[in-house]
Design a protein around this motif. Structure first.
Motif: not given
Lengths: 238, 119
Positions: A79, A176-177, A234-235, A237-238, B31, B33-34, B37, B92, B100, B103, B107
């Motif tokens: 990354a 990406w994670k 964990v994701e 519904f994405e 997002q 969808n999240r 849900f 969470r 994120i 990181r 970077q």
């Protein structure tokens, strides 16, 4: 002169962790093969917190070296390299392994393939012709590719290949994670989510005693599967 | 009476969760969808709590289901679970955002240091 086509700017990203033994010859072989080509390129080595002389050797070979302060995993190192390539506005970026597993001719083949097509993410597949690959590695890789399809719905023959080519569009959109090896599969999923075009091309896998001892093994594969399933749940519904 | 206590203790937590969720969605912090849900999840819990009394009456006289009276302990236990779910989901999300952020920070610092070293 108007209408003159600018040569392509290529970034070659090599994530490396404790590869002092081989990285020098990997870079020399790459430069020798690239000397014949018309595009301009930069080799970028991401030293992921190595305890040996990986960074020093790469600097001696006159490559760009980005050193991670902390060891963060191959996903994070890749990354970082691609983020740098995006910031420097490269047309195409290609990632390859630092352990000598990839042939420089396949790197050039990937670049030419990408330049001639509308693909966003091109994966070098070792499994189209798996000659030279240990049976356990073939089974492990095929298993992970099947799981990548079951979990993420992305069908490729070699989901764990480190030789990947990215278009400018993919460089801008693909994030990406995962920080470990599971990023190989997650990357494909994120590419699918972004609507990027994915394709494969056949490459050779060069397995020496050294490269066989590096990279993923089947035990690590269990951790990868756990991480991928967790990520997907964990994701959900994405 | 106990069912009223169950509803009175749990409805505020569920409403706060739903309002929190809608706010995040409107501010673009979650997002689509999240959001869908999680909204479905909290609405399902809301309906479950509100309809728990009629549901209990339905099962009470069926020997096969053998439901016992709702006790105060059950009420506090249910409230505790719902509150913990809410806290867990929020934690969470914060942990993920921090991961994120860290990181990306690592970077960028690495890239900046290498560019300074080049000069």
């Amino acid at each position: 002169m108007s209408g003159m086509v600018k040569p392509l700017k290529i970034a070659i990203v090599i994530p490396a962790f404790n590869e002092a033994r081989i990285i020098g010859s990997v870079i020399k072989n790459l430069k020798r093969a690239l000397a014949q080509e018309k595009f301009s390129y930069e080799i970028i080595v991401i030293d992921d917190g190595s305890a040996d002389d990986t960074a020093t050797i790469c600097k001696k070979e006159k490559t760009t070296v980005i050193s991670h302060i902390l060891n963060s995993g191959s996903g994070s190192a890749t990354a970082t390299g691609l983020s740098y390539a995006q910031q420097q506005e490269y047309d195409i970026a290609i990632t390859m392994d630092a352990d000598g597993q990839h042939d420089a001719e396949d790197v050039i083949g990937g670049i030419n393939n990408m330049a001639a097509s509308r693909v966003d993410l091109l994966i070098g597949s070792r499994l189209v012709n798996s000659e030279g690959m240990a049976k356990t590695k073939v089974i492990g890789n095929k298993g992970l590719s099947m799981l990548t399809f079951m979990i993420f719905g992305v069908r490729v023959t070699d989901s764990q290949s480190g030789l990947r080519v990215f278009s400018k569009k993919a460089l801008g959109q693909l994030k990406w994670k995962s920080s470990g090896y599971e990023f190989c599969s997650e990357m494909l999923w994120r590419a699918k989510q972004q609507g990027l075009v994915i394709d494969e091309y056949p490459i050779k896998a060069i397995y020496t005693e050294y490269s066989k001892s590096r990279g993923q093994n089947n035990w690590n594969g269990i951790n990868i599967i756990k991480s991928l399933v967790k990520r997907r749940l964990v994701e959900l519904f994405e | 009476m106990r069912y009223l206590i169950l509803i009175a203790l749990n409805l505020p937590i569920i409403f706060i969760a739903i309002i929190n969720l809608i706010t995040k969605h409107k501010l673009g912090k979650i997002q689509k969808n999240r959001f869908r849900f999680r909204m479905f999840f909290w609405c399902f819990l809301l309906i479950f709590i509100v309809l728990s009394f009629p549901a209990y009456n339905m099962v009470y006289n069926r020997p096969i289901l053998d439901a016992v009276d709702l006790s105060l302990f059950d009420i506090f236990q249910t409230t505790g679970i719902i509150f913990l779910l809410y806290a867990l989901i929020n934690q969470r999300q914060k942990t993920e955002q921090n991961e994120i952020y860290l990181r990306d920070l690592h970077q960028e610092i690495s890239i900046l240091l290498s560019e300074n070293a080049k000069k």
